[in-house]
Design a protein around this motif. Structure first.
Motif, PDB file in Angstrom:
ATOM      1  N   UNK A 186       0.976  -1.365  -0.076  1.00 56.07           N
ATOM      2  CA  UNK A 186       0.025  -0.094  -0.052  1.00 56.07           C
ATOM      3  C   UNK A 186       0.766   1.392  -0.140  1.00 56.07           C
ATOM      4  N   UNK A 187       1.883   1.260   0.641  1.00 55.08           N
ATOM      5  CA  UNK A 187       2.617   2.357   0.659  1.00 55.08           C
ATOM      6  C   UNK A 187       3.580   2.929  -0.365  1.00 55.08           C
ATOM      7  N   UNK A 188       3.996   1.577  -0.892  1.00 51.64           N
ATOM      8  CA  UNK A 188       4.849   1.604  -2.126  1.00 51.64           C
ATOM      9  C   UNK A 188       3.981   2.410  -3.312  1.00 51.64           C
ATOM     10  N   UNK A 189       2.585   2.005  -3.390  1.00 51.96           N
ATOM     11  CA  UNK A 189       1.577   2.302  -4.459  1.00 51.96           C
ATOM     12  C   UNK A 189       1.276   3.758  -4.183  1.00 51.96           C
ATOM     13  N   UNK A 190       1.399   4.020  -2.975  1.00 54.98           N
ATOM     14  CA  UNK A 190       0.996   5.512  -2.340  1.00 54.98           C
ATOM     15  C   UNK A 190       2.316   6.416  -2.844  1.00 54.98           C
ATOM     16  N   UNK A 191       3.333   5.879  -2.677  1.00 56.22           N
ATOM     17  CA  UNK A 191       4.585   6.618  -2.986  1.00 56.22           C
ATOM     18  C   UNK A 191       4.525   7.011  -4.452  1.00 56.22           C
ATOM     19  N   UNK A 192       4.493   5.850  -5.187  1.00 51.41           N
ATOM     20  CA  UNK A 192       4.426   5.831  -6.702  1.00 51.41           C
ATOM     21  C   UNK A 192       3.153   6.769  -7.258  1.00 51.41           C
ATOM     22  N   UNK A 193       2.478   7.022  -6.479  1.00 54.10           N
ATOM     23  CA  UNK A 193       1.422   8.085  -7.069  1.00 54.10           C
ATOM     24  C   UNK A 193       0.267   7.079  -7.538  1.00 54.10           C
ATOM     25  N   UNK A 194       0.050   5.803  -7.140  1.00 54.33           N
ATOM     26  CA  UNK A 194      -0.870   4.720  -7.864  1.00 54.33           C
ATOM     27  C   UNK A 194      -2.300   4.617  -6.951  1.00 54.33           C
ATOM     28  N   UNK A 195      -2.362   5.746  -6.034  1.00 58.32           N
ATOM     29  CA  UNK A 195      -3.720   5.688  -4.995  1.00 58.32           C
ATOM     30  C   UNK A 195      -4.592   7.220  -5.234  1.00 58.32           C
ATOM     31  N   UNK A 196      -4.510   7.803  -6.507  1.00 60.58           N
ATOM     32  CA  UNK A 196      -4.894   8.880  -6.544  1.00 60.58           C
ATOM     33  C   UNK A 196      -6.535   8.896  -6.724  1.00 60.58           C
ATOM     34  N   UNK A 197      -7.004   7.970  -6.631  1.00 60.79           N
ATOM     35  CA  UNK A 197      -8.627   7.727  -6.702  1.00 60.79           C
ATOM     36  C   UNK A 197      -8.994   6.802  -5.812  1.00 60.79           C
ATOM     37  N   UNK A 198     -10.291   6.598  -5.577  1.00 61.75           N
ATOM     38  CA  UNK A 198     -11.068   5.672  -4.738  1.00 61.75           C
ATOM     39  C   UNK A 198     -10.773   4.420  -5.290  1.00 61.75           C
ATOM     40  N   UNK A 199     -10.990   3.998  -6.428  1.00 62.82           N
ATOM     41  CA  UNK A 199     -10.697   2.724  -7.248  1.00 62.82           C
ATOM     42  C   UNK A 199      -9.473   2.382  -7.095  1.00 62.82           C
ATOM     43  N   UNK A 200      -8.486   3.109  -7.269  1.00 68.02           N
ATOM     44  CA  UNK A 200      -6.851   3.063  -7.042  1.00 68.02           C
ATOM     45  C   UNK A 200      -6.692   2.714  -5.771  1.00 68.02           C
ATOM     46  N   UNK A 201      -7.228   3.241  -4.887  1.00 65.27           N
ATOM     47  CA  UNK A 201      -6.861   2.826  -3.447  1.00 65.27           C
ATOM     48  C   UNK A 201      -7.549   1.351  -3.199  1.00 65.27           C
ATOM     49  N   UNK A 202      -8.518   1.314  -3.417  1.00 70.19           N
ATOM     50  CA  UNK A 202      -9.289  -0.222  -3.176  1.00 70.19           C
ATOM     51  C   UNK A 202      -8.175  -1.175  -3.937  1.00 70.19           C
ATOM     52  N   UNK A 203      -7.766  -0.962  -5.408  1.00 70.53           N
ATOM     53  CA  UNK A 203      -6.954  -1.893  -5.958  1.00 70.53           C
ATOM     54  C   UNK A 203      -5.639  -2.339  -5.285  1.00 70.53           C
ATOM     55  N   UNK A 204      -4.909  -1.027  -4.600  1.00 74.27           N
ATOM     56  CA  UNK A 204      -3.824  -1.275  -3.877  1.00 74.27           C
ATOM     57  C   UNK A 204      -3.744  -1.958  -2.670  1.00 74.27           C
ATOM     58  N   UNK A 205      -5.211  -1.595  -1.778  1.00 73.65           N
ATOM     59  CA  UNK A 205      -5.240  -2.353  -0.762  1.00 73.65           C
ATOM     60  C   UNK A 205      -5.445  -3.896  -1.083  1.00 73.65           C
ATOM     61  N   UNK A 206      -6.270  -4.056  -2.089  1.00 70.93           N
ATOM     62  CA  UNK A 206      -6.607  -5.547  -2.513  1.00 70.93           C
ATOM     63  C   UNK A 206      -5.130  -6.267  -2.847  1.00 70.93           C
ATOM     64  N   UNK A 207      -4.343  -5.579  -3.611  1.00 70.21           N
ATOM     65  CA  UNK A 207      -3.074  -6.294  -3.864  1.00 70.21           C
ATOM     66  C   UNK A 207      -1.969  -6.285  -2.808  1.00 70.21           C
ATOM     67  N   UNK A 208      -2.143  -5.451  -1.966  1.00 74.46           N
ATOM     68  CA  UNK A 208      -1.404  -5.693  -0.691  1.00 74.46           C
ATOM     69  C   UNK A 208      -1.819  -6.931   0.107  1.00 74.46           C
ATOM     70  N   UNK A 209      -3.369  -6.978   0.472  1.00 83.53           N
ATOM     71  CA  UNK A 209      -3.743  -8.063   1.068  1.00 83.53           C
ATOM     72  C   UNK A 209      -3.384  -9.406   0.235  1.00 83.53           C
ATOM     73  N   UNK A 210      -3.684  -9.433  -1.089  1.00 85.05           N
ATOM     74  CA  UNK A 210      -3.140 -10.965  -1.850  1.00 85.05           C
ATOM     75  C   UNK A 210      -2.184 -11.100  -1.907  1.00 85.05           C
TER      76      UNK A 210
END
Length: 233
Positions: A186-210
């Motif tokens: 999640x932190x890496x996705x956020x740092x790399x600018x991949x959590x700029x909207x709700x869908x991207x945040x959900x995807x980053x969270x799901x990827x972290x869990x997976x």
């Protein structure tokens, strides 16, 4: 606020961003490594010969261009370098956050944060201690707690995980790894600018869990099945 203060603030901000980027990149290197390592560990389900053939193959990759274990040592050097960078960045960022933090901010942040994020630092320390023991157990020292031979990778693995307390310690480390991976992705996705909207945040969270479930769960299978008597010598 003076111009000097503004310049110092801008420099500190750029430095913080650089440290977070280094943490993200070094963390992604480790994710690639632990996934590959987890896959290799699962060879234990194929039996003694398959596991040992895999272990020997790791030492012969790159021959004859490189000497035996040459590529393996290059990978180890890269991992040590990444570890130093990751730990250094984490310590510096934690120190900066501690200086800037107020009591009120801590209370609000802890309410909103996840368990994995709150355990990130202690989980990192736990993993660092585990890595030291793991290297002594299987790579550098090759310690067989049952007193058996250490020159057979498969038998060393079985002897180690057939010891209940070693398996318990290993599973605790895997729980720490899972939480570290979940928040780290999640932190890496956020740092790399991949959590700029709700869908991207959900995807980053799901990827972290997976990633956490696949890697930490995959690592946990072998010790559990050894202790259960399914994987035996």
């Amino acid at each position: 606020m003076s111009t000097t203060d503004l310049v110092k603030g801008a420099r500190a901000s750029r430095s913080t961003i650089s440290l977070k980027l280094l943490m993200a990149v070094s963390g992604l290197i480790f994710i690639a490594f632990v996934f590959t390592h987890m896959y290799g560990n699962l060879k234990a389900f194929s039996g003694h010969d398959a596991y040992n053939t895999y272990a020997d193959h790791l030492r012969s990759v790159g021959e004859p261009v490189l000497p035996r274990e040459g590529l393996l040592w290059l990978i180890r050097a890269a991992l040590v370098g990444s570890l130093v960078v990751h730990v250094y960045c984490a310590v510096v960022l934690w120190h900066r956050a501690a200086k800037a933090r107020t009591t009120r901010y801590v209370m609000k942040r802890n309410i909103a944060s996840t368990l994995s994020s709150r355990m990130m630092r202690w989980g990192g320390v736990t993993l660092l201690l585990f890595v030291v023991w793991h290297l002594l157990n299987f790579t550098i020292g090759k310690v067989n707690v049952k007193g058996g031979a250490t020159n057979d990778p498969y038998n060393l693995l079985v002897d180690s995980f057939d010891t209940w307390w070693l398996t318990v310690l290993y599973l605790i480390a895997m729980a720490a790894l899972g939480m570290h991976l979940r928040h780290g992705v999640w932190s890496a996705a956020q740092t790399l600018g991949l959590t700029n909207n709700a869908a991207a945040r959900r995807n980053a969270n799901a990827l972290g869990v997976l990633v956490a479930v696949v890697i930490a769960g995959g690592f946990s299978l072998v010790p559990i099945f050894v202790l259960a008597g399914v994987i035996t010598k």
